[in-house]
Design an enzyme around this catalytic site. Structure first.
Site, short mmCIF file in Angstrom:
data_model
loop_
_atom_site.label_atom_id
_atom_site.label_comp_id
_atom_site.label_asym_id
_atom_site.label_seq_id
_atom_site.Cartn_x
_atom_site.Cartn_y
_atom_site.Cartn_z
CG ASP A 1 20.11 46.48 -71.75
OD1 ASP A 1 18.87 46.48 -71.82
OD2 ASP A 1 20.80 45.45 -71.85
CB SER B 1 11.70 42.26 -66.63
OG SER B 1 11.68 43.59 -66.23
CG LEU B 2 15.65 39.63 -63.38
CD1 LEU B 2 16.83 38.69 -63.59
CD2 LEU B 2 15.19 39.54 -61.93
CD GLU C 1 18.96 30.96 -61.73
OE1 GLU C 1 18.38 30.72 -62.80
OE2 GLU C 1 18.39 31.37 -60.72
CE LYS D 1 19.10 39.01 -68.05
NZ LYS D 1 18.86 39.03 -69.48
CG ASP E 1 20.67 37.26 -75.30
OD1 ASP E 1 19.57 37.73 -74.96
OD2 ASP E 1 21.45 37.84 -76.07
NE ARG F 1 8.99 39.40 -70.36
CZ ARG F 1 10.21 39.81 -70.10
NH1 ARG F 1 10.73 39.61 -68.91
NH2 ARG F 1 10.93 40.38 -71.03
CD GLU G 1 15.40 33.49 -71.40
OE1 GLU G 1 14.56 33.58 -70.47
OE2 GLU G 1 15.83 34.47 -72.04
CE1 TYR H 1 13.10 32.56 -65.45
CE2 TYR H 1 14.46 32.06 -67.36
CZ TYR H 1 13.43 32.77 -66.78
OH TYR H 1 12.77 33.71 -67.50
CE LYS I 1 21.05 42.42 -69.39
NZ LYS I 1 20.62 43.56 -70.16
CB CYS J 1 48.80 75.00 -83.07
SG CYS J 1 49.41 73.82 -81.85
CB CYS K 1 52.92 76.53 -80.71
SG CYS K 1 52.41 76.14 -82.38
CB CYS L 1 50.70 72.35 -85.42
SG CYS L 1 51.72 73.73 -84.88
CB CYS M 1 54.36 72.71 -82.36
SG CYS M 1 52.98 72.61 -81.22
S1 IVH Z 1 15.05 34.88 -63.39
C1 IVH Z 1 11.71 38.45 -62.67
N1 IVH Z 1 16.92 33.44 -64.44
O1 IVH Z 1 16.33 37.42 -68.24
C2 IVH Z 1 12.27 37.64 -63.75
N2 IVH Z 1 15.83 35.05 -65.80
O2 IVH Z 1 14.54 40.22 -66.98
C3 IVH Z 1 13.03 36.52 -63.14
N3 IVH Z 1 16.65 35.12 -68.10
O3 IVH Z 1 13.68 37.89 -69.86
C4 IVH Z 1 13.85 35.90 -64.15
N4 IVH Z 1 18.12 33.51 -67.91
O4 IVH Z 1 13.70 35.45 -69.27
C5 IVH Z 1 16.01 34.40 -64.64
N5 IVH Z 1 18.57 32.07 -65.26
C6 IVH Z 1 17.69 33.03 -65.46
C7 IVH Z 1 17.52 33.66 -66.71
C8 IVH Z 1 16.59 34.68 -66.84
C9 IVH Z 1 17.57 34.38 -68.72
C10 IVH Z 1 15.86 36.20 -68.72
C11 IVH Z 1 14.41 36.21 -68.37
C12 IVH Z 1 14.03 37.65 -68.53
C13 IVH Z 1 15.31 38.37 -68.29
C14 IVH Z 1 15.30 39.09 -66.95
#
Ligand code: IVH
Length: 664
Positions: free
Chosen positions: A38, A83-84, A115, A117, A119, A138, A174, A226, A312, A406, A409, A424, A429
């Site tokens: 990232d 993706s975001l 929301e 996020k 994993d 995806r 997810e 979501y 993040k 050093c 000194c 040193c 010193c």
């Molecule tokens: S909205 C344009 N909401 O995070 C994508 N994504 O790149 C809109 N993810 O892999 C996604 N929790 O699967 C959204 N509450 C949530 C999410 C979520 C996890 C993941 C999504 C994607 C990544 C975002």
């Protein structure tokens, strides 16, 4: 950066990111943490923003997902799965909304939907007349893998919609695994000598891509929906979630509408602190412009919608560049190489320096000046360099060698046989003396408030003090001549110095800066001797017989008290009226006798040092290493690798709250 340099850097970044992504997504074999990926992606994104003509369609910032696996049927998504873009700070967040505000008026006024996020793995579900027809990963964003049968094994995914269903419905969400299930199932896999997974996310990915759905069914996967892709007239993102819930999807109950960026930040901070309480992994929050109409108008840039971002949690690892390497001379005369970094956020703070420990460590990691490196703050205060990304070298990087003299000194520097450290050789010193005073006034020693390195520097540079006892003869008038002081601050500083003359004996012993005497040893010495005079008179034999104190430490203590310079210091302390509190063993002090504690992560109600001191004052041994001999691991916020190790070894792990109730 000039264009040519940027282009070279961009190409290298693309190559490395692609390699890492391939390992993670296509081979399910991560080469590096996703945080590092990232971090590199963010650098690439920023460079591309600066030089937009260098953006190419194959740049990792322009694509999502991995190539679909060959073994699954393909499914074309009705609309691309995007993706975001990531943001990491309040500043980034503000920049984002300002950009949006320039494109569409009133973005901020209508508020956001916040929301968690999750994993896990993104999926898309298609329902025809209310019945689940297909489900896919995806993939590359346009075409995914058909994993319908596997998704049908997940109870949180409705096979049939509740209520009145439209002819066609596309929903995204997810798939993930709960932490407890992950641990349990991984243990079972291990028992059966099967491949185990590095983390819950890989577990979910691996389990979804099973060719036999029976295997997926045994994996107890879970899912949150979501996003509602089909237009059912929803006006806001919040409403989308309500509709999804009515159709029978599981939506996350912690998601909520937030009015403004302050509330976004509050939501993010809350979950940053409390993510451990959830039974699933989250790696940040997702913020979406709540008004669907505005969201639509904002459109897409690259492969990301403009109207939403992933905020993040601060990574424990990030990448940055080493601008230079300098040397710091410590209070024992050791020369420590320090990397001067391009500032980067790691573990919630901006880091611009990292210790490189010693020359051997530089050699082991192969560090050169100019390198791009991974820095980490795994629960510890001082950041360190974990790895060099040699793939990103330009050829202009410079080797680093420890100086022969050093830097303070100019005296010769020597490395003792068998030691990694260079020292040193000059006992007088100025750097050693300066550092000794920094140490003396510090929080864990004499705890003299407001007298930190900068103030000490100004005292020394003005010739007011040469050593720690000199602090006690400072007068208000002396300080008032210094640039930083006015009458009130001068009075307060003198008061702060005088106030701590009766600091506890263990802290005073630690403050003296005797080589090999850390906090723990200082405490043991105070406990054994009760007064500084008795410690000074102790024979080498007596010293070496104290539990936990070996001959090297005993000799160091013994020699310290026989050195003329140190004897003079002690006399000066006495004359100044520095009289540490007599050390008396109370019943409370033996409460945790024989028990070893390890602290990891940051505490909420006190600093980690305070917590450690508290445990020590109740007789506990405080260690920094996890082994079977440890009795309790106190896991704070964002615990590091120690936590994992403790779990593996089966050491008892307790929360801060449990620790607090133990010490009450
Ligand atoms: S909205 C344009 N909401 O995070 C994508 N994504 O790149 C809109 N993810 O892999 C996604 N929790 O699967 C959204 N509450 C949530 C999410 C979520 C996890 C993941 C999504 C994607 C990544 C975002």
């Amino acid at each position: 950066m000039i264009r040519k340099e940027a282009q070279e850097r961009i190409e290298k970044l693309r190559g490395l990111i692609t390699e890492y992504r391939h390992g993670r997504l296509t081979l399910d074999k991560p080469l590096i943490s996703e945080e590092v990926e990232d971090s590199l992606k963010k650098e690439l994104f920023d460079l591309e923003q600066e030089f937009p003509d260098l953006i190419t369609p194959d740049s990792p910032t322009q694509r999502v997902g991995g190539k679909p696996l060959e073994s699954f049927k393909k499914i074309k998504h009705p609309r691309p799965m995007l993706s975001l873009n990531d943001v990491f700070s309040y500043e980034d967040l503000k920049d984002w909304t300002e950009r949006l505000g320039r494109l569409v008026k009133g973005v901020i006024k209508e508020g956001f939907y916040a929301e968690l996020k999750i994993d896990g793995l993104a999926i898309e579900l298609i329902y025809k007349n209310g019945i689940l027809e297909s489900g896919s990963t995806r993939g590359d964003g346009l075409i995914g893998e058909d994993i319908t049968l596997n998704l049908k094994t997940i109870e949180a995914i409705p096979l049939k919609l509740s209520g009145k269903a439209p002819e066609e419905l596309a929903v995204r969400g997810e798939v993930f695994i709960n932490k407890k299930e992950f641990e349990k199932l991984n243990r079972e896999l291990k028992k059966k000598d099967q491949k185990i997974y590095a983390n819950p996310r890989n577990f979910a990915a691996g389990s979804l891509r099973q060719l036999n759905s029976k295997t997926t069914a045994s994996r107890k996967l879970n899912s949150f929906a979501y996003s509602l892709v089909t237009d059912l007239g929803q006006k806001t993102h919040e409403e989308e979630h309500l509709i999804l819930e009515k159709f029978g999807f599981q939506v996350n109950s912690h998601n909520k509408f937030v009015k403004n960026l302050d509330e976004v930040q509050e939501f993010r901070d809350y979950w940053g602190k409390n993510r451990d309480k959830l039974d699933y992994e989250i790696d940040g929050i997702v913020i979406t412009v709540n008004d669907e109409n505005v969201f639509g108008k904002l459109g897409v840039v690259g492969k990301s919608p403009r109207g939403a971002v992933a905020y993040k949690f601060s990574p424990k690892e990030a990448t940055t560049k080493i601008k230079d390497i300098t040397i710091s001379v410590g209070r024992t005369g050791v020369l420590t190489p320090i990397a001067i970094l391009e500032p980067v956020g790691v573990g919630g703070v901006i880091v611009s320096r990292a210790t490189l420990h010693n020359e051997d460590e530089i050699g082991r990691l192969g560090i050169k000046i100019g390198d791009t490196v991974v820095v980490g703050r795994a629960g510890d205060v001082i950041p360190n360099v974990i790895k060099v990304l040699k793939e990103l070298r330009t050829g202009k990087e410079k080797e680093f060698h420890m100086p022969k003299k050093c830097p303070v000194c100019g005296n010769l520097v020597k490395r003792k046989e068998g030691e990694a450290a260079f020292r040193c050789t000059n006992k007088n010193c100025p750097a050693i003396k300066r550092e000794a005073i920094y140490h003396f006034t510090g929080r864990n020693t004499m705890d003299i408030e407001g007298v930190g390195p900068k103030i000490i520097d100004s005292f020394m540079d003005a010739g007011l003090i040469k050593n720690a006892p000199d602090l006690y003869s400072l007068k208000k008038e002396d300080l008032m001549n210094l640039p930083r002081f006015a009458e009130k601050s001068a009075v307060n500083t003198i008061k702060a110095i005088q106030e701590k003359k009766n600091q506890s004996l263990d802290k005073f012993i630690f403050a003296l800066g005797i080589r090999h005497v850390g906090e723990e040893t200082a405490f043991d010495l105070a406990k054994k001797f009760g007064s500084i005079q008795k410690l000074a008179d102790a024979s080498l034999e007596t010293l070496s017989k104290i539990p936990n104190i070996g001959l090297v430490v005993a000799k160091s203590v013994y020699d310290w008290f026989r050195n003329k310079y140190n004897q003079n210091l002690l006399n000066k302390f006495k004359k100044a009226g520095v009289k540490p509190k007599e050390f008396k063993i109370t019943k409370a002090m033996t409460k945790f006798q024989g028990k070893t504690f390890v602290f990891t992560g940051s505490m909420e109600t006190m600093t980690r040092e305070d917590a450690q001191n508290k445990a020590r004052s109740l007789g506990a041994d405080v260690s920094s290493d996890i082994s079977k001999n440890v009795d309790y691991v106190i896991a704070g916020y964002e615990p590091g690798s120690k936590y994992e190790k403790a779990k593996k070894l089966g050491v008892k792990i307790i929360t801060e709250k449990e620790f607090l109730s133990m010490i009450e």
